[in-house]
Scaffold this motif. Structure first.
Motif, PDB file in Angstrom:
ATOM      1  N   LEU B  51       0.798  -1.221   0.000  1.00  0.00           N
ATOM      2  CA  LEU B  51       0.000   0.000   0.000  1.00  0.00           C
ATOM      3  C   LEU B  51       0.834   1.276   0.000  1.00  0.00           C
ATOM      4  CD1 LEU B  51      -2.796  -1.056   2.504  1.00  0.00           C
ATOM      5  CD2 LEU B  51      -2.895  -0.968   0.010  1.00  0.00           C
ATOM      6  N   VAL B  52       2.098   1.149   0.275  1.00  0.00           N
ATOM      7  CA  VAL B  52       2.949   2.335   0.352  1.00  0.00           C
ATOM      8  C   VAL B  52       4.078   2.211  -0.665  1.00  0.00           C
ATOM      9  CG1 VAL B  52       4.632   3.582   1.776  1.00  0.00           C
ATOM     10  CG2 VAL B  52       2.444   2.892   2.750  1.00  0.00           C
ATOM     11  N   VAL B  53       4.275   3.262  -1.446  1.00  0.00           N
ATOM     12  CA  VAL B  53       5.391   3.327  -2.381  1.00  0.00           C
ATOM     13  C   VAL B  53       6.043   4.689  -2.237  1.00  0.00           C
ATOM     14  CG1 VAL B  53       4.357   1.746  -4.049  1.00  0.00           C
ATOM     15  CG2 VAL B  53       3.972   4.203  -4.266  1.00  0.00           C
ATOM     16  N   GLY B  54       7.291   4.757  -2.625  1.00  0.00           N
ATOM     17  CA  GLY B  54       8.005   6.011  -2.493  1.00  0.00           C
ATOM     18  C   GLY B  54       7.649   6.988  -3.592  1.00  0.00           C
ATOM     19  N   ASP B  55       8.149   8.207  -3.469  1.00  0.00           N
ATOM     20  CA  ASP B  55       7.862   9.212  -4.479  1.00  0.00           C
ATOM     21  C   ASP B  55       8.967   9.286  -5.530  1.00  0.00           C
ATOM     22  OD1 ASP B  55       8.798  12.095  -2.415  1.00  0.00           O
ATOM     23  OD2 ASP B  55       9.670  10.111  -2.673  1.00  0.00           O
ATOM     24  N   LYS B  56       9.889   8.353  -5.470  1.00  0.00           N
ATOM     25  CA  LYS B  56      10.879   8.238  -6.537  1.00  0.00           C
ATOM     26  C   LYS B  56      10.542   7.004  -7.361  1.00  0.00           C
ATOM     27  CE  LYS B  56      14.381   8.065  -3.788  1.00  0.00           C
ATOM     28  NZ  LYS B  56      15.787   7.888  -3.388  1.00  0.00           N
TER      29      LYS B  56
END
Lengths: 184, 80
Positions: B51-56
């Motif tokens: 559910l969580v991914v980075g902004d890169k």
């Protein structure tokens, strides 16, 4: 790239509150995102009334800085460089209470601590801490990057940031001023 | 009028991604007691459902690295 969730609800005192959960997988289903919002909110004393997925593409540019960004050496207080306000824009989503401002500056090490002071016409209690630790290390010539999120109590969609001052740690090895601004 | 004093409390999550990068997530008004198990369950829930991914680009979530409770006393001074 990630998206965000906007969780609207009320505090235990009955005041309205909006919480933004960032770095959310844009490919998650709405059901999964609702569950994620509940999972985070269950750690608080707030209640939930609405969860909205924020598409990054919905950000609109509604404010431009009226001042330059000044980078200052924290030890000498000497101004290192200034980025012209004309080259800077800060986008604020119309229905959101938070926005992010990313600033890159070549030469920052991952162990450095960056202090950022935002000057706006909003009450200071609406601001997050004005200190931030660098999250991303410079490597291979890539500029270091960090993100800073400001929260404001209302959601009128416009923030006039009159000045941003970035205090850089003591060093004499900064690269040339090539700072750029990105919207989170 | 007297100074106005308010107490603000928040949880600060350090989200760590597999490339070692970290990002911060803040929650206001945390419960008075939050257990290690509650954080562990949240962490496992996020990991299991991706559910969580980075902004890169390609930034995969690793784990909740640290959770800090921050309590602040805010005083609005009466300057009138």
């Amino acid at each position: 790239m990630s998206t965000s969730l906007s969780i609207k609800g009320k505090t235990s005192g009955g005041d309205g509150i909006t919480t933004t959960i960032n770095y959310v997988n844009p490919n998650a289903t709405n059901e999964q995102l609702q569950s994620l919002a509940s999972a985070f909110n269950n750690l608080t004393t707030n209640t939930i009334s609405d969860v909205t997925r924020i598409d990054k593409n919905s950000l609109t540019e509604s404010s431009k800085l009226s001042r330059n960004i000044t980078f200052i050496d924290a030890s000498t207080r000497q101004t290192l460089t200034t980025i012209n306000a004309a080259d800077i824009s800060v986008g604020v989503p119309a229905d959101e209470s938070e926005f992010g401002l990313g600033i890159t500056y070549a030469g920052i090490a991952d162990s450095d601590t960056i202090y950022i002071k935002f000057t706006t016409d909003y009450n200071s209690e609406n601001m997050l801490s004005t200190t931030s630790t660098l999250f991303y290390a410079a490597s291979g010539g890539n500029p270091a990057y960090f993100a800073m999120y400001m929260a404001k109590a209302d959601s009128t969609g416009t923030v006039d940031v009159s000045e941003i001052t970035v205090y850089l740690p003591e060093t004499d090895t900064y690269a040339a001023a090539t700072a750029t601004i990105t919207i989170e | 009028m007297p100074d106005i004093v308010t107490q603000d409390s928040s949880l600060i999550f350090d989200l760590m991604f597999v490339d070692g990068d970290t990002r911060t997530q803040k929650l206001k008004n945390p419960k008075a007691t939050i257990t290690e198990q509650e954080i562990s369950e949240l962490n496992e829930f996020i990991q299991a459902n991706n559910l969580v991914v980075g902004d890169k680009y390609g930034a995969t979530f690793g784990r909740i690295n640290k959770v800090t409770r921050r309590n602040e006393t805010v005083t609005k001074l009466d300057i009138n």
